[in-house]
Design a protein around this motif. Structure first.
Motif, PDB file in Angstrom:
ATOM      1  N   LEU A 117      14.047   7.143   6.669  1.00 61.00           N
ATOM      2  CA  LEU A 117      13.121   6.244   5.984  1.00 61.00           C
ATOM      3  C   LEU A 117      12.807   6.769   4.591  1.00 61.00           C
ATOM      4  O   LEU A 117      12.555   7.963   4.403  1.00 61.00           O
ATOM      5  CB  LEU A 117      11.809   6.127   6.768  1.00 61.00           C
ATOM      6  CG  LEU A 117      11.844   5.349   8.085  1.00 61.00           C
ATOM      7  CD1 LEU A 117      10.514   5.514   8.809  1.00 61.00           C
ATOM      8  CD2 LEU A 117      12.146   3.879   7.844  1.00 61.00           C
ATOM      9  N   GLU A 118      12.781   5.866   3.616  1.00 60.89           N
ATOM     10  CA  GLU A 118      12.325   6.223   2.276  1.00 60.89           C
ATOM     11  C   GLU A 118      10.792   6.324   2.285  1.00 60.89           C
ATOM     12  O   GLU A 118      10.126   5.736   3.147  1.00 60.89           O
ATOM     13  CB  GLU A 118      12.783   5.175   1.264  1.00 60.89           C
ATOM     14  CG  GLU A 118      14.295   5.062   1.118  1.00 60.89           C
ATOM     15  CD  GLU A 118      14.915   6.308   0.510  1.00 60.89           C
ATOM     16  OE1 GLU A 118      14.188   7.077  -0.166  1.00 60.89           O
ATOM     17  OE2 GLU A 118      16.129   6.519   0.713  1.00 60.89           O
ATOM     18  N   PRO A 119      10.210   7.068   1.342  1.00 59.22           N
ATOM     19  CA  PRO A 119       8.746   7.233   1.340  1.00 59.22           C
ATOM     20  C   PRO A 119       7.973   5.925   1.278  1.00 59.22           C
ATOM     21  O   PRO A 119       6.834   5.855   1.766  1.00 59.22           O
ATOM     22  CB  PRO A 119       8.499   8.094   0.093  1.00 59.22           C
ATOM     23  CG  PRO A 119       9.772   8.839  -0.119  1.00 59.22           C
ATOM     24  CD  PRO A 119      10.852   7.892   0.304  1.00 59.22           C
ATOM     25  N   ASP A 120       8.564   4.873   0.694  1.00 59.90           N
ATOM     26  CA  ASP A 120       7.861   3.597   0.581  1.00 59.90           C
ATOM     27  C   ASP A 120       8.320   2.583   1.622  1.00 59.90           C
ATOM     28  O   ASP A 120       8.037   1.388   1.501  1.00 59.90           O
ATOM     29  CB  ASP A 120       8.024   3.019  -0.826  1.00 59.90           C
ATOM     30  CG  ASP A 120       9.491   2.805  -1.219  1.00 59.90           C
ATOM     31  OD1 ASP A 120      10.384   3.134  -0.413  1.00 59.90           O
ATOM     32  OD2 ASP A 120       9.744   2.327  -2.344  1.00 59.90           O
ATOM     33  N   GLU A 121       9.014   3.052   2.656  1.00 61.54           N
ATOM     34  CA  GLU A 121       9.478   2.152   3.717  1.00 61.54           C
ATOM     35  C   GLU A 121       8.649   2.317   4.982  1.00 61.54           C
ATOM     36  O   GLU A 121       8.219   3.422   5.326  1.00 61.54           O
ATOM     37  CB  GLU A 121      10.949   2.419   4.039  1.00 61.54           C
ATOM     38  CG  GLU A 121      11.919   1.888   3.015  1.00 61.54           C
ATOM     39  CD  GLU A 121      13.354   2.065   3.438  1.00 61.54           C
ATOM     40  OE1 GLU A 121      14.162   1.146   3.191  1.00 61.54           O
ATOM     41  OE2 GLU A 121      13.695   3.130   4.004  1.00 61.54           O
ATOM     42  N   LEU A 122       8.487   1.219   5.677  1.00 55.74           N
ATOM     43  CA  LEU A 122       7.744   1.178   6.926  1.00 55.74           C
ATOM     44  C   LEU A 122       8.676   0.763   8.053  1.00 55.74           C
ATOM     45  O   LEU A 122       9.427  -0.204   7.913  1.00 55.74           O
ATOM     46  CB  LEU A 122       6.593   0.172   6.797  1.00 55.74           C
ATOM     47  CG  LEU A 122       5.754  -0.131   8.043  1.00 55.74           C
ATOM     48  CD1 LEU A 122       4.972   1.100   8.480  1.00 55.74           C
ATOM     49  CD2 LEU A 122       4.806  -1.290   7.761  1.00 55.74           C
ATOM     50  N   ALA A 176       0.828  -1.210   0.000  1.00 52.83           N
ATOM     51  CA  ALA A 176       0.000   0.000   0.000  1.00 52.83           C
ATOM     52  C   ALA A 176       0.859   1.255   0.000  1.00 52.83           C
ATOM     53  O   ALA A 176       0.558   2.231  -0.701  1.00 52.83           O
ATOM     54  CB  ALA A 176      -0.934  -0.017   1.207  1.00 52.83           C
ATOM     55  N   LEU A 177       1.933   1.240   0.792  1.00 59.45           N
ATOM     56  CA  LEU A 177       2.837   2.392   0.797  1.00 59.45           C
ATOM     57  C   LEU A 177       3.477   2.595  -0.566  1.00 59.45           C
ATOM     58  O   LEU A 177       3.578   3.718  -1.067  1.00 59.45           O
ATOM     59  CB  LEU A 177       3.938   2.188   1.850  1.00 59.45           C
ATOM     60  CG  LEU A 177       3.652   2.628   3.274  1.00 59.45           C
ATOM     61  CD1 LEU A 177       4.864   2.355   4.153  1.00 59.45           C
ATOM     62  CD2 LEU A 177       3.298   4.110   3.331  1.00 59.45           C
ATOM     63  N   ALA A 178       3.918   1.503  -1.169  1.00 60.52           N
ATOM     64  CA  ALA A 178       4.546   1.605  -2.480  1.00 60.52           C
ATOM     65  C   ALA A 178       3.563   2.121  -3.517  1.00 60.52           C
ATOM     66  O   ALA A 178       3.922   2.931  -4.391  1.00 60.52           O
ATOM     67  CB  ALA A 178       5.099   0.244  -2.896  1.00 60.52           C
TER      68      ALA A 178
END
Length: 305
Positions: free
Chosen positions: A161-166, A20-22
């Protein structure tokens, strides 16, 4: 105010949350405990096209231990952390500090991962993770990676954290015999941010201080280590006089931002005073104190400024 429009999803598993983040294309935001994010959304201090609510992801909760580390799931609440037997045994500084954050309602909803990922320089728990040489484990489309706490906090409300990392877990080294811990903070009321916080871990050996780790809250754009004071304490005698001398250097290298109620000079003085108290308590040289919330913290050490 009413938040700007956004989409909402509530994945049930970790893999779904990562996808979902990706899919958010860098515009998605993780909703953890919501204690900081939701007020910011309401006041339109931030916005997001998609909220990914990870509150139902079981893989992100709980505490476990490995041979050398305590592993805390990012969605573990502050209430649960405070009462967890593994945390009490292997990371008492974290257990103690969680009880000093907000009020019971905040601690039942707020999470360690949410607090750390929010990266508020005044966050008590960020200073603790930094002082304990913690590691932050992130997961994204490219897999997992581990980020040392000293590299995790990049700037005000900004992490590595990268934008697509949790953020999935926080790892804290198990510190063995000889270590003592303490957290001291000053804030004007329970509803205001921490004016200055000091997280301390001290290892005593042969009557002296073998090692000291000191994390500072709200003394710069990120949580900071009081490296000059740490160096002054390493190898010093475990006496009140030696600790007092080292504490005078605790604010060196800091850069507290503007605050009309607590100008930089005042906060530097607070840092010296609270570092002295915290190190004395962690080293077993003075009775442990509770945090200071109101009134002047300066009377006891007027000569230490």
């Amino acid at each position: 105010m009413i938040p700007a429009p956004f989409d909402y999803t509530r994945p049930a598993r970790l893999g779904e949350a990562v996808r979902a983040l990706a899919a958010g294309g860098g515009e998605a935001t993780v909703l953890a405990g919501g204690q900081s994010l939701l007020p910011m959304l309401r006041r339109r201090l931030t916005s997001s096209s998609l909220l990914v609510d990870v509150g139902r992801v079981p893989e992100l909760r709980g505490v476990r231990e490995t041979a050398g580390a305590l592993v805390v799931g990012a969605m573990s609440t502050l209430h649960d952390i405070h009462h967890d037997p593994l945390v009490l045994r292997h990371a008492p500084l974290l257990a103690t500090t969680t009880a000093m954050v907000g009020d019971p309602a905040v601690r039942h909803r707020g999470t360690l991962g949410g607090a750390v990922a929010h990266a508020d320089q005044a966050g008590d728990l960020n200073a603790v993770v930094l002082a304990l040489d913690g590691e932050l484990v992130a997961e994204g489309p490219r897999g997992r990676r581990t980020i040392p706490a000293v590299e995790f906090f990049v700037d005000h409300l900004t992490t590595a954290l990268e934008p697509d990392e949790l953020l999935v877990e926080i790892r804290l080294p198990k510190l063995g015999e000889g270590w003592g811990f303490h957290y001291e903070k000053f804030q004007f009321s329970a509803q205001t941010p921490t004016t200055v916080g000091v997280a301390v871990a001290v290892r005593r050996e042969n009557g002296g201080v073998a090692e000291a780790r000191i994390g500072l809250a709200n003394m710069g754009g990120t949580p900071l280590r009081a490296s000059v004071a740490e160096a002054a304490l390493a190898g010093a005698d475990a006496t009140e006089a030696a600790v007092a001398r080292a504490a005078t250097t605790a604010a060196e290298g800091t850069s507290p931002g503007p605050d009309p109620g607590a100008p930089p000079g005042y906060r530097a003085h607070l840092t010296r005073v609270l570092t002295r108290r915290a190190v004395l308590a962690a080293a077993g040289l003075r009775q442990r104190r509770t945090s200071l919330r109101t009134g002047s913290p300066l009377a006891e050490e007027e000569g230490q400024g």
